[in-house]
Structure formats: C-alpha cells, structure tokens
Design a protein around this motif. Structure first.
Motif, short mmCIF file in Angstrom:
data_model
loop_
_atom_site.label_atom_id
_atom_site.label_comp_id
_atom_site.label_asym_id
_atom_site.label_seq_id
_atom_site.Cartn_x
_atom_site.Cartn_y
_atom_site.Cartn_z
N LEU A 203 0.81 -1.21 0.00
CA LEU A 203 0.00 0.00 0.00
C LEU A 203 0.85 1.27 0.00
O LEU A 203 0.50 2.26 -0.62
CB LEU A 203 -0.92 0.00 1.23
N ASP A 204 1.99 1.23 0.67
CA ASP A 204 2.81 2.43 0.80
C ASP A 204 3.83 2.58 -0.32
O ASP A 204 4.67 3.48 -0.29
CB ASP A 204 3.56 2.41 2.15
N ASN A 205 3.77 1.67 -1.30
CA ASN A 205 4.74 1.71 -2.39
C ASN A 205 4.18 2.50 -3.55
O ASN A 205 3.27 2.05 -4.25
CB ASN A 205 5.09 0.29 -2.83
N ALA A 206 4.71 3.68 -3.78
CA ALA A 206 4.19 4.55 -4.84
C ALA A 206 4.45 3.98 -6.22
O ALA A 206 3.74 4.29 -7.18
CB ALA A 206 4.83 5.94 -4.73
N ASN A 207 5.47 3.12 -6.34
CA ASN A 207 5.82 2.55 -7.64
C ASN A 207 5.04 1.28 -7.96
O ASN A 207 5.22 0.69 -9.01
CB ASN A 207 7.32 2.24 -7.68
N SER A 208 4.18 0.84 -7.03
CA SER A 208 3.37 -0.37 -7.22
C SER A 208 4.24 -1.57 -7.58
O SER A 208 3.90 -2.38 -8.44
CB SER A 208 2.30 -0.14 -8.31
N GLN A 209 5.38 -1.68 -6.93
CA GLN A 209 6.28 -2.80 -7.19
C GLN A 209 5.66 -4.10 -6.69
O GLN A 209 5.09 -4.16 -5.60
CB GLN A 209 7.62 -2.58 -6.48
N GLN A 210 5.77 -5.15 -7.49
CA GLN A 210 5.22 -6.44 -7.11
C GLN A 210 6.17 -7.20 -6.21
O GLN A 210 7.39 -7.16 -6.38
CB GLN A 210 4.89 -7.27 -8.35
N HIS A 211 5.59 -7.91 -5.26
CA HIS A 211 6.35 -8.81 -4.40
C HIS A 211 5.71 -10.19 -4.51
O HIS A 211 4.59 -10.33 -5.03
CB HIS A 211 6.32 -8.32 -2.95
N TYR A 212 6.40 -11.19 -4.04
CA TYR A 212 5.93 -12.56 -4.23
C TYR A 212 5.98 -13.35 -2.94
O TYR A 212 6.89 -13.16 -2.11
CB TYR A 212 6.77 -13.27 -5.30
N LEU A 213 5.00 -14.24 -2.77
CA LEU A 213 4.95 -15.14 -1.63
C LEU A 213 4.88 -16.57 -2.14
O LEU A 213 4.02 -16.91 -2.97
CB LEU A 213 3.72 -14.85 -0.76
N ALA A 214 5.78 -17.41 -1.66
CA ALA A 214 5.75 -18.84 -1.97
C ALA A 214 5.09 -19.56 -0.80
O ALA A 214 5.56 -19.46 0.33
CB ALA A 214 7.17 -19.36 -2.20
N VAL A 215 4.01 -20.27 -1.08
CA VAL A 215 3.22 -20.91 -0.04
C VAL A 215 3.23 -22.43 -0.24
O VAL A 215 3.04 -22.91 -1.35
CB VAL A 215 1.75 -20.41 -0.06
N ASN A 216 3.45 -23.15 0.85
CA ASN A 216 3.36 -24.61 0.83
C ASN A 216 2.25 -25.02 1.79
O ASN A 216 2.39 -24.90 3.00
CB ASN A 216 4.68 -25.25 1.24
N VAL A 217 1.15 -25.49 1.24
CA VAL A 217 -0.01 -25.85 2.05
C VAL A 217 0.30 -27.03 2.97
O VAL A 217 -0.18 -27.09 4.11
CB VAL A 217 -1.23 -26.16 1.15
N ALA A 218 1.09 -27.98 2.50
CA ALA A 218 1.40 -29.17 3.28
C ALA A 218 2.12 -28.83 4.58
O ALA A 218 1.86 -29.43 5.62
CB ALA A 218 2.25 -30.14 2.46
N THR A 219 3.03 -27.87 4.52
CA THR A 219 3.80 -27.49 5.70
C THR A 219 3.26 -26.24 6.38
O THR A 219 3.65 -25.92 7.50
CB THR A 219 5.27 -27.26 5.33
N GLY A 220 2.38 -25.53 5.68
CA GLY A 220 1.85 -24.29 6.22
C GLY A 220 2.84 -23.13 6.16
O GLY A 220 2.61 -22.08 6.77
N SER A 221 3.90 -23.30 5.42
CA SER A 221 4.95 -22.28 5.37
C SER A 221 4.64 -21.22 4.32
O SER A 221 4.05 -21.51 3.28
CB SER A 221 6.31 -22.91 5.08
N VAL A 222 5.05 -19.99 4.61
CA VAL A 222 4.92 -18.88 3.68
C VAL A 222 6.27 -18.18 3.63
O VAL A 222 6.80 -17.75 4.66
CB VAL A 222 3.84 -17.87 4.12
N ARG A 223 6.82 -18.08 2.43
CA ARG A 223 8.15 -17.49 2.26
C ARG A 223 8.06 -16.33 1.27
O ARG A 223 7.47 -16.46 0.22
CB ARG A 223 9.12 -18.54 1.74
N ARG A 224 8.66 -15.22 1.64
CA ARG A 224 8.65 -14.08 0.74
C ARG A 224 9.77 -14.22 -0.29
O ARG A 224 10.91 -14.53 0.05
CB ARG A 224 8.83 -12.77 1.50
N VAL A 225 9.41 -14.03 -1.55
CA VAL A 225 10.38 -14.03 -2.64
C VAL A 225 10.56 -12.58 -3.08
O VAL A 225 9.61 -11.93 -3.47
CB VAL A 225 9.88 -14.91 -3.81
#
Length: 232
Positions: A203-225
């Motif tokens: 929301l605070d990024n004026a350049n609307s830069q995309q970020h990524y989240l890698a999610v593994n449902v089996a382990t419940g883990s969420v990792r930012r890429v």
C-alpha cells in the motif's frame, strides 16, 4: 601470539578454505549440469541446422526444473520451451529428460504450472501438467510417461488453493501492508503439488512494485520471494 591462538586461527582459516572450495565445486557442478542440458536440447530437440540463441535472463529460451522422480538419488529434468518456434500463445512444447539427459517423453501445448505430484505409480512420481487451463495427472506406465495429456485424469485443487490463499493473506508479509493478492502461475518448474506462488503490492509503495509469496499448504509455510528472478 600464543600457541592456542595460532591453532584457533589455523582452524578458522581451514574452515573458510573448505567452505569456499565446496561452494566453488557446487558452482562448477551446476554449470556442468546446465551445459549438459543445453547440449541435450540442441542434439535431441532442435533441428540439425539450429542452435540455442543467446538470450538475456528476462527472455529465457526455455524454463526447466529438476526432481528425482524414481527415487534413485538422481534427478530428471523437465524443460518447457519459451521461443515462438515452440509455442502458441502461452502454451509451449515440453520435454522430460532422464538422469542421463536422454529424452524420455514430450508433450504439446503445455503451460505453467508444472508440478511434481504427491503420488507414485510404477515406481515413478506423478507429474501434474497444465494445458488449456486444465491440469492433468500424468502417470508413469510402460517405461514412460503418458504423452497423450487429454487421456489423463483431470486434477482439481480448488479447496487446497483456497487454503493457500488464506495462508498468504494471514502471513506477516501480507498483513503488514499488502494489497492486490493474485495467484501467479509462473512458479518454479517441478514445484511441489501443494506449492503456490502469489504476487502482491504494498500500500505504501508509490511505484506499485510487485512482491511474491511462496506458499506450501502441506507445511503451512509462507516465504517471501523478493524479486521475479527468484521465482525460478
């Protein structure tokens, strides 16, 4: 400098040298594997008078991923072509090489995601391939994988995908100031069956830069890429 200090520093230097050597050896091994793959593609896929063109990282000639499909300690390689010669719109030809870089199977009109399945048939893990926005379960039979994708069983993951969305939304990364969460199908080739990739903005990024989240449902883990280069 006392004897103990000399011994200590000698040990530290030895450890550093061993780590540097191991990293260099890994880098050389990776380079060798990529060279073998490029050679296999040139010899077994490309016409005799064609070679792989030089491309930058933003426009790869092909995408690939590796996984040990038959649990023998060696990895097979899946290649999804990206050039216009092998693609129609967003669907491209795909190839599977064994651990000796010999062509095992090939498919037409494949799109991402390309996943390694949880189940095993005849000693080989299933492969989940997507074509025309439908994912199919490709099983191993008669010494190869089913190349007639439309004859394979269809795969649906609606419930699992919803769970992945929930994990992404509830993650600390998205909760901070995330917005516009979207499912991104450009996840790594041979990602796991329970793995998902999401893009989002801040929301605070004026350049609307995309970020990524890698999610593994089996382990419940969420990792930012952090950037698109790390998706593959």
């Amino acid at each position: 400098m006392g004897h103990r200090h000399i011994v200590f520093y000698s040990i530290v230097i030895t450890v550093i040298v061993l780590v540097v050597f191991a990293l260099r050896e890994q880098e050389v091994h990776q380079q060798s594997m990529e060279e073998k793959l490029a050679s296999a593609i040139e010899k077994q896929i490309l016409p005799p008078d064609k070679t792989l063109p030089n491309t930058d990282q933003k426009l790869p000639y092909y995408l690939y991923g590796r996984a040990d499909l038959n649990n023998n300690g060696k990895e097979e390689t899946f290649v999804l072509m990206q050039s216009e010669r092998y693609c129609e719109k967003d669907e491209c030809k795909a190839y599977l090489f064994d651990d000796q870089y010999q062509l095992m199977a090939k498919w037409e009109k494949i799109q991402q995601p390309v996943l390694v399945g949880d189940d095993t048939n005849n000693g080989w893990k299933d492969i989940l391939l997507t074509s025309n926005n439908q994912t199919y379960i490709i099983q191993y039979s008669d010494k190869t994988y089913n190349e007639k994708i439309t004859t394979a069983a269809k795969y649906t993951d609606k419930a699992q995908a919803l769970e992945a969305v929930g994990l992404a939304i509830d993650s600390e990364y998205y909760q901070a100031n995330g917005t516009n969460l979207e499912l991104d199908y450009n996840q790594p080739i041979f990602d796991c069956q329970t793995c998902y990739l999401f893009s989002y903005e801040e929301l605070d990024n004026a350049n609307s830069q995309q970020h990524y989240l890698a999610v593994n449902v089996a382990t419940g883990s969420v990792r930012r890429v952090n950037d698109s280069q790390n998706k593959q």
